[in-house]
Write a protein that holds these residues in place. Structure first.
Motif, PDB file in Angstrom:
ATOM      1  N   PHE A  20     -11.916  44.494 -48.113  1.00  0.00           N
ATOM      2  CA  PHE A  20     -12.186  43.113 -47.727  1.00  0.00           C
ATOM      3  C   PHE A  20     -11.132  42.165 -48.301  1.00  0.00           C
ATOM      4  O   PHE A  20     -10.647  41.258 -47.607  1.00  0.00           O
ATOM      5  CB  PHE A  20     -13.581  42.710 -48.222  1.00  0.00           C
ATOM      6  CG  PHE A  20     -14.019  41.353 -47.751  1.00  0.00           C
ATOM      7  CD1 PHE A  20     -14.489  41.161 -46.468  1.00  0.00           C
ATOM      8  CD2 PHE A  20     -13.955  40.261 -48.602  1.00  0.00           C
ATOM      9  CE1 PHE A  20     -14.894  39.913 -46.039  1.00  0.00           C
ATOM     10  CE2 PHE A  20     -14.351  39.008 -48.174  1.00  0.00           C
ATOM     11  CZ  PHE A  20     -14.822  38.838 -46.899  1.00  0.00           C
ATOM     12  N   PRO A  37     -16.995  35.104 -43.020  1.00  0.00           N
ATOM     13  CA  PRO A  37     -17.686  34.524 -44.177  1.00  0.00           C
ATOM     14  C   PRO A  37     -16.783  34.028 -45.315  1.00  0.00           C
ATOM     15  O   PRO A  37     -17.298  33.436 -46.260  1.00  0.00           O
ATOM     16  CB  PRO A  37     -18.582  35.665 -44.658  1.00  0.00           C
ATOM     17  CG  PRO A  37     -17.925  36.894 -44.188  1.00  0.00           C
ATOM     18  CD  PRO A  37     -17.262  36.540 -42.890  1.00  0.00           C
ATOM     19  N   SER A  80     -22.584  39.741 -58.188  1.00  0.00           N
ATOM     20  CA  SER A  80     -21.612  40.503 -57.425  1.00  0.00           C
ATOM     21  C   SER A  80     -21.873  40.249 -55.939  1.00  0.00           C
ATOM     22  O   SER A  80     -22.486  41.065 -55.262  1.00  0.00           O
ATOM     23  CB  SER A  80     -21.750  41.990 -57.765  1.00  0.00           C
ATOM     24  OG  SER A  80     -20.940  42.754 -56.931  1.00  0.00           O
ATOM     25  N   PRO A  81     -21.452  39.071 -55.449  1.00  0.00           N
ATOM     26  CA  PRO A  81     -21.810  38.692 -54.078  1.00  0.00           C
ATOM     27  C   PRO A  81     -21.250  39.683 -53.057  1.00  0.00           C
ATOM     28  O   PRO A  81     -20.095  40.103 -53.139  1.00  0.00           O
ATOM     29  CB  PRO A  81     -21.155  37.325 -53.905  1.00  0.00           C
ATOM     30  CG  PRO A  81     -20.694  36.892 -55.237  1.00  0.00           C
ATOM     31  CD  PRO A  81     -20.549  38.102 -56.074  1.00  0.00           C
ATOM     32  N   ALA A  82     -22.055  40.043 -52.078  1.00  0.00           N
ATOM     33  CA  ALA A  82     -21.671  41.041 -51.084  1.00  0.00           C
ATOM     34  C   ALA A  82     -20.542  40.513 -50.198  1.00  0.00           C
ATOM     35  O   ALA A  82     -20.348  39.299 -50.069  1.00  0.00           O
ATOM     36  CB  ALA A  82     -22.885  41.384 -50.227  1.00  0.00           C
ATOM     37  N   ILE A  83     -19.786  41.419 -49.573  1.00  0.00           N
ATOM     38  CA  ILE A  83     -18.703  40.977 -48.692  1.00  0.00           C
ATOM     39  C   ILE A  83     -19.257  40.280 -47.446  1.00  0.00           C
ATOM     40  O   ILE A  83     -18.558  39.504 -46.821  1.00  0.00           O
ATOM     41  CB  ILE A  83     -17.786  42.146 -48.265  1.00  0.00           C
ATOM     42  CG1 ILE A  83     -18.583  43.239 -47.561  1.00  0.00           C
ATOM     43  CG2 ILE A  83     -17.003  42.684 -49.446  1.00  0.00           C
ATOM     44  CD1 ILE A  83     -17.711  44.167 -46.744  1.00  0.00           C
ATOM     45  N   GLU A  84     -20.514  40.540 -47.125  1.00  0.00           N
ATOM     46  CA  GLU A  84     -21.120  39.870 -45.968  1.00  0.00           C
ATOM     47  C   GLU A  84     -21.207  38.356 -46.168  1.00  0.00           C
ATOM     48  O   GLU A  84     -21.286  37.603 -45.202  1.00  0.00           O
ATOM     49  CB  GLU A  84     -22.521  40.430 -45.667  1.00  0.00           C
ATOM     50  CG  GLU A  84     -22.520  41.774 -44.974  1.00  0.00           C
ATOM     51  CD  GLU A  84     -22.255  42.930 -45.907  1.00  0.00           C
ATOM     52  OE1 GLU A  84     -22.134  42.699 -47.140  1.00  0.00           O
ATOM     53  OE2 GLU A  84     -22.165  44.075 -45.427  1.00  0.00           O
ATOM     54  N   ILE A  85     -21.227  37.909 -47.428  1.00  0.00           N
ATOM     55  CA  ILE A  85     -21.177  36.465 -47.672  1.00  0.00           C
ATOM     56  C   ILE A  85     -19.801  36.094 -48.228  1.00  0.00           C
ATOM     57  O   ILE A  85     -19.639  35.101 -48.930  1.00  0.00           O
ATOM     58  CB  ILE A  85     -22.320  35.973 -48.589  1.00  0.00           C
ATOM     59  CG1 ILE A  85     -22.352  36.751 -49.907  1.00  0.00           C
ATOM     60  CG2 ILE A  85     -23.659  36.056 -47.876  1.00  0.00           C
ATOM     61  CD1 ILE A  85     -23.241  36.122 -50.964  1.00  0.00           C
ATOM     62  N   GLY A  86     -18.808  36.916 -47.917  1.00  0.00           N
ATOM     63  CA  GLY A  86     -17.440  36.618 -48.297  1.00  0.00           C
ATOM     64  C   GLY A  86     -17.128  36.858 -49.763  1.00  0.00           C
ATOM     65  O   GLY A  86     -16.083  36.430 -50.252  1.00  0.00           O
ATOM     66  N   GLY A  87     -18.039  37.540 -50.469  1.00  0.00           N
ATOM     67  CA  GLY A  87     -17.783  37.851 -51.871  1.00  0.00           C
ATOM     68  C   GLY A  87     -17.736  36.643 -52.785  1.00  0.00           C
ATOM     69  O   GLY A  87     -17.142  36.715 -53.858  1.00  0.00           O
ATOM     70  N   LEU A  99     -19.519  30.604 -48.631  1.00  0.00           N
ATOM     71  CA  LEU A  99     -18.764  29.592 -47.876  1.00  0.00           C
ATOM     72  C   LEU A  99     -19.713  28.809 -46.968  1.00  0.00           C
ATOM     73  O   LEU A  99     -20.548  29.392 -46.293  1.00  0.00           O
ATOM     74  CB  LEU A  99     -17.698  30.292 -47.027  1.00  0.00           C
ATOM     75  CG  LEU A  99     -16.679  29.395 -46.312  1.00  0.00           C
ATOM     76  CD1 LEU A  99     -15.755  28.739 -47.318  1.00  0.00           C
ATOM     77  CD2 LEU A  99     -15.867  30.200 -45.305  1.00  0.00           C
TER      78      LEU A  99
END
Lengths: 86, 275
Positions: free
Chosen positions: A32, A81, B120-127, B132
């Motif tokens: 990513f 995102p 550890s924010p998931a990549i689905e929320i842009g990390g 954002l």
């Protein structure tokens, strides 16, 4: 046919090396990060800027193709995102 | 003859132990079914089933009225029948603290959910946390004011409690009333902040974690306010004495617990999670 033989011989199969930011087995974040870095890079320096290609190589090696096409769609729809501003 | 009868009767009624043997009561079984209706209604409502809201409302009304009727009996036993001996009061207070411990673990689970999603924010929320597009609330505006309100209300209830012990009726009433006013102000400001917030519980993990944690706390503030309000009414009605006010002390313990949870929420969710 000679052309395709030439490209085959020049093609180097290469995976990304160790990155200390992503020491875990799970390389999702590495993939990513390189994806976003590539688009930040070309926004800042243009698509022809050679060093940007490193990011593209990395994410193409690390990311499942399905994710790449999903994120490409999201960028087109403006729903990606993460910020891609450099 | 009459004198003898009284003597006899007292002998029969005399209890050689300090414990309270409760009378048969309909409330435990009624509340069991009410709670089942309440939780089932909540699940049906949250999953969008037909008439889920109706079952939820029914469950809420049954549970709250069942609790009110049960507690009314307990108040009669304590205030009018004298069943709450020192030994019984010890048992009740132990129950209150065990209940608060179970509440601590309920809050631990929502904090766990919050830290799981934010550390550890998931990549689905842009990390990134906040994700954002989310504009978090300014922790130094209303949340800081609410922190001051809640801490002050904790100080006021201590003032009221000590006044009650000292036998100062007016100060006990004033302190408790101020606690309730500050608690209502807190709830009002939380409501205002919720209605002004730029995110909802349904638009992502940030909103879900935010409203699950602060919302659960808000519900506890409302319950705590009612708990203190009952103590207040009982002070006004001369139910509580300087040495016998276990229900009020339970409310105070509960209120301090709610207060401490807010401090953690303020630090973790508003300050750290909103930066």
């Amino acid at each position: 046919m000679s052309e395709s033989a030439e490209t085959t011989s020049k093609y180097v199969l290469q995976t990304v090396g160790f990155d200390a930011r992503f020491p875990n087995t799970n390389q999702t974040r590495n993939c990513f990060q390189n994806y976003t870095d590539y688009f930040k890079c070309i926004t800042a320096k243009g698509e022809d800027f050679a060093p940007c290609k490193q990011f593209k190589k990395a994410y193409n090696s690390l990311c499942p193709n399905e994710w790449i096409s999903k994120w490409d769609d999201q960028r087109e729809n403006g729903t990606f995102p993460a910020s891609l501003e450099p | 003859m009459t004198k003898n009868y009284i003597k006899m009767n007292n002998k029969i009624k005399f209890q050689y132990f300090p414990y309270h043997l409760v009378d048969p009561s309909p409330w435990p079984i009624l509340l069991s079914f009410s709670l089942l209706t309440f939780t089932t209604g909540a699940v049906l409502y949250m999953h969008g089933f037909n008439n889920g809201g109706l079952v939820l409302t029914l469950g809420f009304l049954l549970t709250s009225s069942g609790m009110a009727l049960w507690f009314r009996d307990v108040i009669s036993e304590a205030t009018l029948l004298g069943c709450h001996t020192r030994e019984v009061k010890n048992g009740l207070m132990l129950g209150v603290f065990l209940f608060i411990v179970s509440e601590v673990f309920a809050f631990l689970s929502v904090f766990w959910a919050f830290f799981h999603s934010s550390l550890s924010p998931a990549i689905e929320i842009g990390g990134s946390w906040p994700p954002l597009g989310i504009t978090p609330l300014d922790p130094f505006a209303i949340p800081l004011l609410n922190t001051i309100l809640l801490l002050s209300s904790g100080a006021f209830i201590t003032y009221g409690h000590h006044a009650l012990i000292a036998g100062n009726r007016k100060a006990a009433i004033d302190g408790t009333l101020l606690t309730i006013i500050f608690a209502i102000l807190f709830t009002g400001l939380q409501y205002y902040e919720y209605s002004e917030a730029g995110f909802t519980m349904a638009d992502g993990v940030y909103g879900s974690a935010f409203y699950a944690s602060t919302g659960l706390h808000g519900l506890h503030v409302i319950v705590g306010t009612i708990f203190i309000l009952v103590g207040f009414v009982r002070i006004v009605n001369y139910h509580l004495t300087k040495s016998h006010h276990q229900g009020f002390e339970a409310a105070i313990a509960y209120w301090h617990f709610v207060d401490v949870v807010w401090l953690f929420l303020f630090l973790a969710v508003y300050f750290w999670g909103g930066a």
